[in-house]
Design an enzyme around this catalytic site. Structure first.
Site, PDB file in Angstrom:
ATOM      1  N   ARG A 118       0.813  -1.232   0.000  1.00 48.10           N
ATOM      2  CA  ARG A 118       0.000   0.000   0.000  1.00 48.10           C
ATOM      3  C   ARG A 118       0.838   1.270   0.000  1.00 48.10           C
ATOM      4  NH1 ARG A 118      -3.056  -3.447   3.161  1.00 48.10           N
ATOM      5  NH2 ARG A 118      -4.982  -4.033   2.097  1.00 48.10           N
ATOM      6  N   LYS A 140       3.557  11.831 -11.801  1.00 49.64           N
ATOM      7  CA  LYS A 140       2.940  10.764 -12.601  1.00 49.64           C
ATOM      8  C   LYS A 140       3.852   9.544 -12.564  1.00 49.64           C
ATOM      9  CE  LYS A 140       0.272  13.241 -16.130  1.00 49.64           C
ATOM     10  NZ  LYS A 140       0.184  13.558 -17.569  1.00 49.64           N
ATOM     11  N   GLU A 182      11.889  19.066 -24.979  1.00 53.06           N
ATOM     12  CA  GLU A 182      10.926  19.289 -23.885  1.00 53.06           C
ATOM     13  C   GLU A 182      11.243  20.596 -23.147  1.00 53.06           C
ATOM     14  OE1 GLU A 182       8.310  17.348 -23.439  1.00 53.06           O
ATOM     15  OE2 GLU A 182       8.864  15.433 -24.366  1.00 53.06           O
ATOM     16  N   LYS A 220       7.599  23.478 -15.027  1.00 57.32           N
ATOM     17  CA  LYS A 220       6.759  22.282 -14.915  1.00 57.32           C
ATOM     18  C   LYS A 220       6.103  22.229 -13.538  1.00 57.32           C
ATOM     19  CE  LYS A 220       6.067  17.432 -15.485  1.00 57.32           C
ATOM     20  NZ  LYS A 220       6.413  16.126 -15.970  1.00 57.32           N
ATOM     21  N   GLU A 230      -4.313  16.836 -13.764  1.00 51.15           N
ATOM     22  CA  GLU A 230      -4.600  17.104 -15.173  1.00 51.15           C
ATOM     23  C   GLU A 230      -6.081  17.268 -15.480  1.00 51.15           C
ATOM     24  OE1 GLU A 230      -1.706  15.332 -17.779  1.00 51.15           O
ATOM     25  OE2 GLU A 230      -3.158  15.264 -19.401  1.00 51.15           O
ATOM     26  N   ARG A 234      -2.806  21.679 -16.677  1.00 52.38           N
ATOM     27  CA  ARG A 234      -1.666  20.799 -16.926  1.00 52.38           C
ATOM     28  C   ARG A 234      -1.587  20.364 -18.392  1.00 52.38           C
ATOM     29  NH1 ARG A 234       0.806  16.194 -12.843  1.00 52.38           N
ATOM     30  NH2 ARG A 234       2.400  15.484 -14.262  1.00 52.38           N
ATOM     31  N   ASN A 238       1.039  19.389 -22.844  1.00 51.05           N
ATOM     32  CA  ASN A 238       0.857  18.544 -24.031  1.00 51.05           C
ATOM     33  C   ASN A 238       1.167  19.270 -25.325  1.00 51.05           C
ATOM     34  OD1 ASN A 238      -0.009  16.538 -22.385  1.00 51.05           O
ATOM     35  ND2 ASN A 238      -2.194  16.926 -22.693  1.00 51.05           N
ATOM     36  N   HIS A 241       2.589  17.598 -28.374  1.00 45.55           N
ATOM     37  CA  HIS A 241       2.483  16.158 -28.160  1.00 45.55           C
ATOM     38  C   HIS A 241       1.329  15.500 -28.911  1.00 45.55           C
ATOM     39  CE1 HIS A 241       5.537  16.849 -25.190  1.00 45.55           C
ATOM     40  NE2 HIS A 241       5.628  15.559 -24.927  1.00 45.55           N
ATOM     41  N   HIS A 245       3.038  12.670 -30.723  1.00 46.88           N
ATOM     42  CA  HIS A 245       2.806  11.250 -30.428  1.00 46.88           C
ATOM     43  C   HIS A 245       2.452  10.477 -31.687  1.00 46.88           C
ATOM     44  CE1 HIS A 245       1.976  11.643 -25.869  1.00 46.88           C
ATOM     45  NE2 HIS A 245       3.196  11.195 -26.102  1.00 46.88           N
ATOM     46  N   HIS A 260      11.468  10.199 -28.792  1.00 47.56           N
ATOM     47  CA  HIS A 260      10.281  10.950 -28.371  1.00 47.56           C
ATOM     48  C   HIS A 260      10.458  12.464 -28.593  1.00 47.56           C
ATOM     49  CE1 HIS A 260       6.820  12.104 -25.982  1.00 47.56           C
ATOM     50  NE2 HIS A 260       7.606  12.885 -25.252  1.00 47.56           N
TER      51      HIS A 260
HETATM   52  N1  LIG Z   1       6.118  10.758 -15.501  1.00 47.73           N
HETATM   53  C1  LIG Z   1       6.190  11.746 -16.350  1.00 47.73           C
HETATM   54  O1  LIG Z   1       5.653  12.844 -16.135  1.00 47.73           O
HETATM   55  C2  LIG Z   1       6.964  11.555 -17.626  1.00 47.73           C
HETATM   56  C3  LIG Z   1       7.252  12.652 -18.441  1.00 47.73           C
HETATM   57  C4  LIG Z   1       8.021  12.432 -19.587  1.00 47.73           C
HETATM   58  C5  LIG Z   1       8.447  11.157 -19.919  1.00 47.73           C
HETATM   59  N2  LIG Z   1       8.127  10.115 -19.107  1.00 47.73           N
HETATM   60  C6  LIG Z   1       8.583   8.749 -19.410  1.00 47.73           C
HETATM   61  O2  LIG Z   1      10.005   8.732 -19.341  1.00 47.73           O
HETATM   62  C7  LIG Z   1      10.488   7.688 -20.198  1.00 47.73           C
HETATM   63  C8  LIG Z   1      11.641   8.230 -21.008  1.00 47.73           C
HETATM   64  O3  LIG Z   1      12.640   8.710 -20.135  1.00 47.73           O
HETATM   65  P1  LIG Z   1      14.175   8.817 -20.605  1.00 47.73           P
HETATM   66  O4  LIG Z   1      14.242   9.558 -21.875  1.00 47.73           O
HETATM   67  O5  LIG Z   1      14.950   9.276 -19.445  1.00 47.73           O
HETATM   68  O6  LIG Z   1      14.491   7.315 -21.021  1.00 47.73           O
HETATM   69  P2  LIG Z   1      15.294   6.109 -20.351  1.00 47.73           P
HETATM   70  O7  LIG Z   1      14.991   5.953 -18.932  1.00 47.73           O
HETATM   71  O8  LIG Z   1      15.057   4.962 -21.250  1.00 47.73           O
HETATM   72  O9  LIG Z   1      16.821   6.573 -20.518  1.00 47.73           O
HETATM   73  C9  LIG Z   1      17.369   6.722 -21.808  1.00 47.73           C
HETATM   74  C10 LIG Z   1      18.599   5.843 -22.016  1.00 47.73           C
HETATM   75  O10 LIG Z   1      19.695   6.425 -21.305  1.00 47.73           O
HETATM   76  C11 LIG Z   1      20.317   5.450 -20.468  1.00 47.73           C
HETATM   77  N3  LIG Z   1      20.908   6.206 -19.362  1.00 47.73           N
HETATM   78  C12 LIG Z   1      20.274   6.715 -18.275  1.00 47.73           C
HETATM   79  N4  LIG Z   1      21.104   7.506 -17.590  1.00 47.73           N
HETATM   80  C13 LIG Z   1      22.303   7.477 -18.221  1.00 47.73           C
HETATM   81  C14 LIG Z   1      23.550   8.109 -18.005  1.00 47.73           C
HETATM   82  N5  LIG Z   1      23.713   8.996 -17.008  1.00 47.73           N
HETATM   83  N6  LIG Z   1      24.562   7.842 -18.856  1.00 47.73           N
HETATM   84  C15 LIG Z   1      24.390   7.017 -19.923  1.00 47.73           C
HETATM   85  N7  LIG Z   1      23.230   6.409 -20.193  1.00 47.73           N
HETATM   86  C16 LIG Z   1      22.185   6.646 -19.355  1.00 47.73           C
HETATM   87  C17 LIG Z   1      19.216   4.491 -20.134  1.00 47.73           C
HETATM   88  O11 LIG Z   1      19.729   3.243 -19.751  1.00 47.73           O
HETATM   89  C18 LIG Z   1      18.469   4.426 -21.459  1.00 47.73           C
HETATM   90  O12 LIG Z   1      19.131   3.550 -22.333  1.00 47.73           O
HETATM   91  C19 LIG Z   1       9.321   7.229 -21.034  1.00 47.73           C
HETATM   92  O13 LIG Z   1       8.889   5.976 -20.572  1.00 47.73           O
HETATM   93  C20 LIG Z   1       8.254   8.293 -20.799  1.00 47.73           C
HETATM   94  O14 LIG Z   1       6.941   7.778 -20.879  1.00 47.73           O
HETATM   95  C21 LIG Z   1       7.398  10.291 -17.978  1.00 47.73           C
HETATM   96 ZN   LIG Z   2       7.166  14.491 -23.958  1.00 47.58          ZN
END
Ligand SMILES: NC(=O)c1ccc[n+]([C@@H]2O[C@H](COP(=O)([O-])OP(=O)(O)OC[C@H]3O[C@@H](n4cnc5c(N)ncnc54)[C@H](O)[C@@H]3O)[C@@H](O)[C@H]2O)c1
Ligand SMILES: [Zn+2]
Length: 360
Positions: A118, A140, A182, A220, A230, A234, A238, A241, A245, A260
């Site tokens: 929980r 999120k 972003e 943000k 949202e 919020r 988007n 996006h 997307h 992305h």
């Molecule tokens: N919760 C939210 O509000 C929110 C907002 C935007 C995106 N997201 C989510 O975030 C995800 C994408 O995040 P991301 O772009 O960080 O991707 P990710 O976590 O896949 O990281 C990108 C790549 O970088 C590598 N990596 C991480 N740190 C590193 C470092 N310091 N040095 C070398 N390599 C490194 C990872 O292993 C991966 O291969 C998606 O799933 C998306 O849906 C969530």
């Molecule tokens: Zn985005």
């Protein structure tokens, strides 16, 4: 040099410009946790954990949980494996999960921690630029359900976010560029001055971008705090996006696979055209956005029939039938309006103009 600083949100603080190992120990000094866990993927384990653990005395007894990198692992199967590992290692509600990694780790780790027993506490130590300015902020958390991204999840906030810019040094160039899109978005929707300064950065290197992290987070945070779940405002986040997307899905599993942020950059450009057309954003601002996007992001070319497919995908994405959709568009650079009605033909037109109109 980035100076150490704190942004206070309603529920937690975001520290940046700090040594993450020392900052983590200072946080742990104020708490009593039954056990500590660190969640990582193979890259954050290889590149980031050594930096974190060498400066933290409290991590000596932590259990390490490692998953494979990649969006496919933001899944219920991996979540279940993590719940099992937590149980096996004796975690309980009074344990702490430390998410050390990119957005996949903070989304998945936040979800796993918030549902285990929980809910146990979690801390985010983002290691990608995207996670620093976007994914780890805003509460999120979640996982994908097959092709449906972020379909399962909940709003749940970390106890602290620790931003240590040294992690950016090992990040691949394309990941930096993707996050830059972003950050640009933050400027476009909320702060013209920030947009101008950020778009004057020509080299996508951590040393030039570090100074902008704080303002992006603040933008943000301010938007999220006014509308945490949202219901309205919020939706500004988007911007770019809706079309982005659709472009991302369209190019998935093709040779031209786009990250992305790259898809969002093209989406922002198309939506800037829509902003000009529908909300009368000034044409000289449209040119500025066009130039900046063209400078950093690859030009993509689409056949007329593909424009239609992408416009269809925009509707499909939003699970909407009928003639129009709600978009978040710009009144001018730095001012965003939500719930603007856009038709399929307008989307096709904006794609046509933005694909062929690049000046960069
Ligand atoms: N919760 C939210 O509000 C929110 C907002 C935007 C995106 N997201 C989510 O975030 C995800 C994408 O995040 P991301 O772009 O960080 O991707 P990710 O976590 O896949 O990281 C990108 C790549 O970088 C590598 N990596 C991480 N740190 C590193 C470092 N310091 N040095 C070398 N390599 C490194 C990872 O292993 C991966 O291969 C998606 O799933 C998306 O849906 C969530
Ligand atoms: Zn985005």
């Amino acid at each position: 040099m980035i100076k150490a600083n704190t942004i206070q949100t309603q529920h937690y603080s975001i520290l940046f410009g700090v040594n993450s190992g020392k900052a983590l120990d200072a946080f742990l000094d104020t708490k009593t946790y039954s056990k500590l866990f660190v969640l990582m993927d193979e890259n954050s384990y290889e590149f980031c954990y050594p930096l974190l653990s060498s400066d933290s005395e409290k991590l000596l007894d932590a259990e390490l949980l490692q998953i494979d990198s990649g969006e496919d692992n933001k899944s219920i199967e991996i979540a279940a494996q993590l719940w099992e590992s937590l149980t096996e290692y004796g975690a309980d509600r009074h344990s702490l999960l430390i998410n050390l990694g990119g957005g996949i780790i903070s989304d998945l780790g936040g979800f796993v921690a918030s549902t285990f027993n929980r809910g146990m506490d979690f801390v985010n130590i983002p290691t990608t630029l995207l996670a620093m300015v976007d994914a780890s902020i805003g509460g999120k958390t979640g996982i994908n359900q097959g092709h449906f991204k972020n379909q399962i999840g909940l709003f749940s906030t970390p106890k602290q976010i620790i931003i240590d810019e040294r992690y950016l040094e090992t990040l691949p160039q394309e990941q930096i560029l993707s996050a830059y899109a972003e950050m640009i978005k933050h400027g476009l929707i909320a702060d013209a001055d920030y947009y101008e300064k950020l778009s004057s950065v020509k080299l996508m290197k951590p040393k030039y971008l570090k100074a902008f992290i704080e303002r992006s987070i603040q933008i943000k945070k301010e938007i999220v705090e006014q509308d945490p779940t949202e219901k309205g405002l919020r939706k500004m986040l988007n911007f770019g996006h809706s079309v982005g997307h659709a472009i991302e899905s369209f190019f998935m599993n093709t040779d031209a696979h786009l990250l992305h942020g790259e898809a969002v950059a093209i989406g922002m450009l198309a939506e800037a055209y829509l902003s000009h057309e529908i909300l009368k954003m000034p044409v000289h601002e449209l040119k500025i956005i066009e130039q900046n996007t063209g400078f950093h992001f690859n030009h993509i070319r689409l056949e007329d029939s593909q424009l239609n497919d992408i416009a269809e995908l925009v509707f499909h994405d939003k699970k909407k039938e009928g003639n129009s959709l709600n978009f978040s568009l710009l009144k001018q650079i730095g001012k965003c309006e939500i719930n603007v009605q856009v038709t399929k033909n307008q989307i096709i037109n904006s794609l046509k103009n933005s694909m062929y109109g690049f000046t960069g």
